[in-house]
Write an enzyme that holds these catalytic residues in place. Sequence first.
Site, PDB file in Angstrom:
ATOM      1  N   ASN A   1      -4.888  11.667  -0.653  1.00  0.00           N
ATOM      2  CA  ASN A   1      -5.531  12.595  -1.576  1.00  0.00           C
ATOM      3  C   ASN A   1      -4.480  13.086  -2.568  1.00  0.00           C
ATOM      4  O   ASN A   1      -3.680  13.964  -2.264  1.00  0.00           O
ATOM      5  CB  ASN A   1      -6.150  13.768  -0.803  1.00  0.00           C
ATOM      6  CG  ASN A   1      -7.071  14.608  -1.668  1.00  0.00           C
ATOM      7  OD1 ASN A   1      -7.202  14.357  -2.862  1.00  0.00           O
ATOM      8  ND2 ASN A   1      -7.692  15.612  -1.076  1.00  0.00           N
TER       9      ASN A   1
ATOM     10  N   VAL B   1     -13.251  13.993   0.989  1.00  0.00           N
ATOM     11  CA  VAL B   1     -12.762  12.616   1.011  1.00  0.00           C
ATOM     12  C   VAL B   1     -13.258  11.897   2.264  1.00  0.00           C
ATOM     13  O   VAL B   1     -13.599  10.710   2.220  1.00  0.00           O
ATOM     14  CB  VAL B   1     -11.223  12.598   0.928  1.00  0.00           C
ATOM     15  CG1 VAL B   1     -10.688  11.171   1.016  1.00  0.00           C
ATOM     16  CG2 VAL B   1     -10.743  13.256  -0.357  1.00  0.00           C
ATOM     17  N   GLN B   2     -13.332  12.614   3.386  1.00  0.00           N
ATOM     18  CA  GLN B   2     -13.800  11.996   4.625  1.00  0.00           C
ATOM     19  C   GLN B   2     -15.217  11.449   4.473  1.00  0.00           C
ATOM     20  O   GLN B   2     -15.516  10.323   4.898  1.00  0.00           O
ATOM     21  CB  GLN B   2     -13.757  13.012   5.787  1.00  0.00           C
ATOM     22  CG  GLN B   2     -12.364  13.332   6.295  1.00  0.00           C
ATOM     23  CD  GLN B   2     -11.702  14.490   5.559  1.00  0.00           C
ATOM     24  OE1 GLN B   2     -12.019  14.751   4.396  1.00  0.00           O
ATOM     25  NE2 GLN B   2     -10.791  15.169   6.213  1.00  0.00           N
TER      26      GLN B   2
ATOM     27  N   PHE C   1     -14.101  20.755  -1.538  1.00  0.00           N
ATOM     28  CA  PHE C   1     -13.551  20.961  -0.192  1.00  0.00           C
ATOM     29  C   PHE C   1     -13.731  22.433   0.140  1.00  0.00           C
ATOM     30  O   PHE C   1     -12.998  23.301  -0.345  1.00  0.00           O
ATOM     31  CB  PHE C   1     -12.079  20.553  -0.137  1.00  0.00           C
ATOM     32  CG  PHE C   1     -11.507  20.602   1.259  1.00  0.00           C
ATOM     33  CD1 PHE C   1     -12.084  19.879   2.289  1.00  0.00           C
ATOM     34  CD2 PHE C   1     -10.394  21.377   1.537  1.00  0.00           C
ATOM     35  CE1 PHE C   1     -11.563  19.915   3.581  1.00  0.00           C
ATOM     36  CE2 PHE C   1      -9.857  21.421   2.824  1.00  0.00           C
ATOM     37  CZ  PHE C   1     -10.451  20.691   3.838  1.00  0.00           C
TER      38      PHE C   1
ATOM     39  N   THR D   1      12.513 -22.456   8.736  1.00  0.00           N
ATOM     40  CA  THR D   1      11.699 -21.664   7.800  1.00  0.00           C
ATOM     41  C   THR D   1      11.610 -22.353   6.440  1.00  0.00           C
ATOM     42  O   THR D   1      10.623 -22.182   5.727  1.00  0.00           O
ATOM     43  CB  THR D   1      12.267 -20.245   7.642  1.00  0.00           C
ATOM     44  OG1 THR D   1      13.574 -20.299   7.058  1.00  0.00           O
ATOM     45  CG2 THR D   1      12.353 -19.545   8.995  1.00  0.00           C
ATOM     46  N   ASP D   2      12.616 -23.137   6.092  1.00  0.00           N
ATOM     47  CA  ASP D   2      12.549 -23.891   4.845  1.00  0.00           C
ATOM     48  C   ASP D   2      11.441 -24.939   4.899  1.00  0.00           C
ATOM     49  O   ASP D   2      10.757 -25.194   3.906  1.00  0.00           O
ATOM     50  CB  ASP D   2      13.891 -24.561   4.553  1.00  0.00           C
ATOM     51  CG  ASP D   2      13.957 -25.139   3.145  1.00  0.00           C
ATOM     52  OD1 ASP D   2      13.942 -24.355   2.180  1.00  0.00           O
ATOM     53  OD2 ASP D   2      13.998 -26.378   3.028  1.00  0.00           O
TER      54      ASP D   2
ATOM     55  N   LYS E   1       8.745 -17.662   7.301  1.00  0.00           N
ATOM     56  CA  LYS E   1       9.197 -17.517   5.915  1.00  0.00           C
ATOM     57  C   LYS E   1       8.304 -16.508   5.207  1.00  0.00           C
ATOM     58  O   LYS E   1       7.072 -16.600   5.283  1.00  0.00           O
ATOM     59  CB  LYS E   1       9.115 -18.872   5.188  1.00  0.00           C
ATOM     60  CG  LYS E   1      10.033 -18.972   3.981  1.00  0.00           C
ATOM     61  CD  LYS E   1      11.489 -19.114   4.394  1.00  0.00           C
ATOM     62  CE  LYS E   1      12.357 -19.629   3.262  1.00  0.00           C
ATOM     63  NZ  LYS E   1      13.758 -19.784   3.703  1.00  0.00           N
TER      64      LYS E   1
ATOM     65  N   ARG F   1     -13.676  19.975  -7.932  1.00  0.00           N
ATOM     66  CA  ARG F   1     -12.262  19.671  -8.138  1.00  0.00           C
ATOM     67  C   ARG F   1     -12.120  18.253  -8.686  1.00  0.00           C
ATOM     68  O   ARG F   1     -13.061  17.449  -8.651  1.00  0.00           O
ATOM     69  CB  ARG F   1     -11.487  19.781  -6.822  1.00  0.00           C
ATOM     70  CG  ARG F   1     -11.984  18.808  -5.762  1.00  0.00           C
ATOM     71  CD  ARG F   1     -11.181  18.858  -4.494  1.00  0.00           C
ATOM     72  NE  ARG F   1     -11.718  17.924  -3.500  1.00  0.00           N
ATOM     73  CZ  ARG F   1     -11.116  17.616  -2.350  1.00  0.00           C
ATOM     74  NH1 ARG F   1      -9.960  18.176  -2.050  1.00  0.00           N
ATOM     75  NH2 ARG F   1     -11.672  16.766  -1.517  1.00  0.00           N
TER      76      ARG F   1
ATOM     77  N   HIS G   1      -3.312  15.206  -5.258  1.00  0.00           N
ATOM     78  CA  HIS G   1      -3.848  16.498  -5.688  1.00  0.00           C
ATOM     79  C   HIS G   1      -3.632  16.750  -7.184  1.00  0.00           C
ATOM     80  O   HIS G   1      -2.572  16.455  -7.738  1.00  0.00           O
ATOM     81  CB  HIS G   1      -3.185  17.631  -4.894  1.00  0.00           C
ATOM     82  CG  HIS G   1      -3.408  17.535  -3.419  1.00  0.00           C
ATOM     83  ND1 HIS G   1      -4.655  17.620  -2.850  1.00  0.00           N
ATOM     84  CD2 HIS G   1      -2.546  17.344  -2.391  1.00  0.00           C
ATOM     85  CE1 HIS G   1      -4.557  17.503  -1.539  1.00  0.00           C
ATOM     86  NE2 HIS G   1      -3.279  17.324  -1.239  1.00  0.00           N
TER      87      HIS G   1
END
Length: 309
Positions: A264, A237-238, A168, A60-61, A13, A185, A266
């Site tokens: 990222n 970012v890495q 970058f 599932t109920d 569920k 940036r 931009h």
Amino acid sequence: METSIIKSQAYGKDRVRVVRVVRHADGWQEIADYSVCILLSGAAFESSYTKGDNKLVVATDSQKNTVYYLAKTLPADRVMVPEVFATEVAAFMVKKYSHVTTCHVKIITKPWERMKFDNKGHPHSFYREGKETRWTEAFVTRAQAGLSVKMNSGFYDLEVLKTTNSSFTDFWRDELTTLPDMPDRVLSTKVLCQWTFVSDDLDTLQKTPFDTIYAGAKRNTLDALANDPRAWVHASVQTTLYIMADRILNDFAAVDDVYYALPNIHYFPFDLSKFGLKNLQADAEVYMPIADPSGYITATVSRPAKGKL
């Protein structure tokens, strides 16, 4: 003709919405708001797929009802922390139904924030803003020695932005490169962070300070982005991703590895030179957000293998 076989299966569920309110004698109240997914698996369920035999199928109920039953009958401290509640539900299903091999429970929660007035928390009123979503998942499996558990936790949709101290530069260039170096940036991303816990013992794992780790992972994510000088010198970012994960691993011995996905988003300076205005490089003040396409940076950072430096 060969008969096809079931390679893997799971059923259950999804999107079981449950809210638990804890009312203290002094009028202070707490709330947990979950969306729960339960999935059961085991060889005994194969006949329900291949032969239409439902004798061992736990409806599932019934699984839905189990979530509400446990939310009511368990002590509050077993419900209000999503990791603990996930293991309680999963362990209950495996213990109750001997033909269930593994129960996978995933909980998603977007916490309510307590209202504050004059810097004091209101005892029973809450609000929800644009906040990240917390989640956890537990896999409890029947084993010869008892129950084993694997657990992951994390959050997603944590939107962050900083207007400087990101760059970058010095990247690979060839005939297909058009992007200029960006010594400074705007950096914006929507953070997905996930961590795996070391212990596979149910009792040990349930004693883990889950709320502290969640708060610490978020704190390290934000602090690394905004304040860690390593992310200013090597501001891709890495590098920022690695610093975030490394800090979590150093702060919390219960965490085995950390995964991040950082799209990222931009923000490019808009070229206003046609209007006689400078708005590029050091003159950039007006930006055009670009949602698609976006960069997408991921990594899993783990502890070094034993015996290796």
